[in-house]
Design a protein around this motif. Structure first.
Motif: not given
Length: 372
Positions: A49-51, A69-70, A92-95
């Motif tokens: 992720v970009p952040w 992984y993208p 938890s909080y995995v996109p």
């Protein structure tokens, strides 16, 4: 390995590579380093992720394979690894965590686990119908629900949400990374944590107000994402981001450090923050807010101080004799190293995963016997 078989573990977690703005990375680092030291193979799959990209402070860990992984589709190339793993853990909080969990439950032949570093927050989200990374529908499909929160929440996960096995797996600390440092004293009271709106009132009450009342003392707040409109007293030093490699020196330079807890976790109880164990391993006495279960982890008055008001904080800062402060430091560090190290938690993780593997194996054998 003696007496244990080598385990192949795949973890799909929020982040291992970047500790910026999250508490997950340091948690995974301590736990998985100790787990690998027990002779196991670990693959960590992290969404790129970009952040986090500009803040990768562990791009190449030496204790596991880390793969970025993208997108969700890119996980298809890791299906074989997931299928042959002895255990697969989704955090938890995995996109797109629900879709990730569905894929893991479909593909994995070994045990599957959900590792909730945010259990009270997760359950509050589910009550609101928010299924950002977990849904009620997929909870029963995980062989074990590993929870940062213990106590009554575990029974609730089984009774209300249908988890086959909810098990406590508290955060922990790596004693090699968190230990007393030879640094001069700098602050009377410090706090290390990312900004959270529901923690801010406690930070205001237990650090900023004491700072206003004691201008002769020195305070520090380290962590990102604090709003620009916060009125920091002149004797409060602000540190925007403190990399993990500097945490131990930060804690050791503090006479006391503060622990404040998110509202959902206070309501649930039994939800220790990793800062309790990290500061404790550094031998820095802790002043904490109060919640159910804290006394089962650290003994109030001997290993930790509990406070609800600015007056209670200032009494500790001004009145505690140095000999007692040092005795508390020693007792706290001994308790943390004796019960809350990453090595202790890795052994618990292995136990929970082996039990889940065993349950899955017994279920398969029973199904085969019934079908024959």
């Amino acid at each position: 390995m003696t007496g244990r078989s080598r385990m192949r573990l795949v973890v799909l977690g929020l982040s291992l590579s970047s500790s910026w703005g999250n508490g997950h990375a340091t948690t995974y680092r301590a736990l998985l380093r100790a787990f690998a030291a027990r002779g196991h193979d670990v693959l960590f799959l992290e969404r790129d992720v970009p952040w986090y990209a500009p803040h990768r402070d562990l791009p190449d860990p030496d204790f596991c394979r880390l793969v970025l992984y993208p997108d969700l589709a890119a996980l298809d190339s890791w299906r074989a690894e997931i299928a042959r793993a002895d255990a697969v853990v989704v955090g938890s909080y995995v996109p797109q965590g629900v879709a990730v969990g569905e894929m893991v439950q479909e593909v994995a032949r070994g045990a599957t686990a959900f590792y909730d570093i945010d259990t009270p927050v997760t359950l509050a989200k589910l009550e609101r119908g928010d299924e950002e990374y977990l849904s009620p529908a997929i909870i029963p499909g995980y062989d074990v629900y590993l929870s940062f929160t213990g106590g009554p929440t575990l029974e609730r996960l089984e009774r209300v949400y249908g988890s086959p096995a909810a098990r406590q797996l508290y955060c922990s600390v790596d004693p090699e990374a968190y230990r007393p440092m030879d640094v001069p004293p700098r602050w009377d009271l410090s706090y290390l944590g990312t900004y959270s709106p529901d923690r801010q009132p406690a930070l205001e009450r237990l650090l900023l107000e004491p700072a206003r009342r004691a201008p002769e003392m020195r305070f520090a707040v380290a962590g990102p994402q604090y709003p620009a409109d916060i009125a920091w007293p002149a004797n409060v030093e602000r540190i925007e981001h403190l990399p993990p490699g500097e945490h131990a020196a930060f804690y050791t330079a503090s006479r006391f450090t503060l622990n404040v807890t998110r509202a959902d976790m206070i309501r649930a109880g039994y939800s220790p923050s990793v800062r309790l164990f990290e500061a404790g391993a550094c031998g820095t006495p802790i002043i904490s807010d109060i919640w159910d279960g804290i006394g089962t982890l650290l003994t109030p008055g001997e290993e930790i101080l509990l406070a609800e008001t600015p007056d209670a904080v200032l009494a500790a800062l001004r009145e505690m004799p140095e000999a007692r402060r040092r005795a508390m430091s020693k007792a706290l560090r001994g308790r943390v190293l004796g019960e809350h190290s990453a090595a202790h938690r890795a052994a618990e993780l292995e136990m929970h995963l082996r039990e889940a593997i065993g349950r899955r194996g017994r279920a398969r054998r029973l199904a085969a016997a019934v079908g024959s």
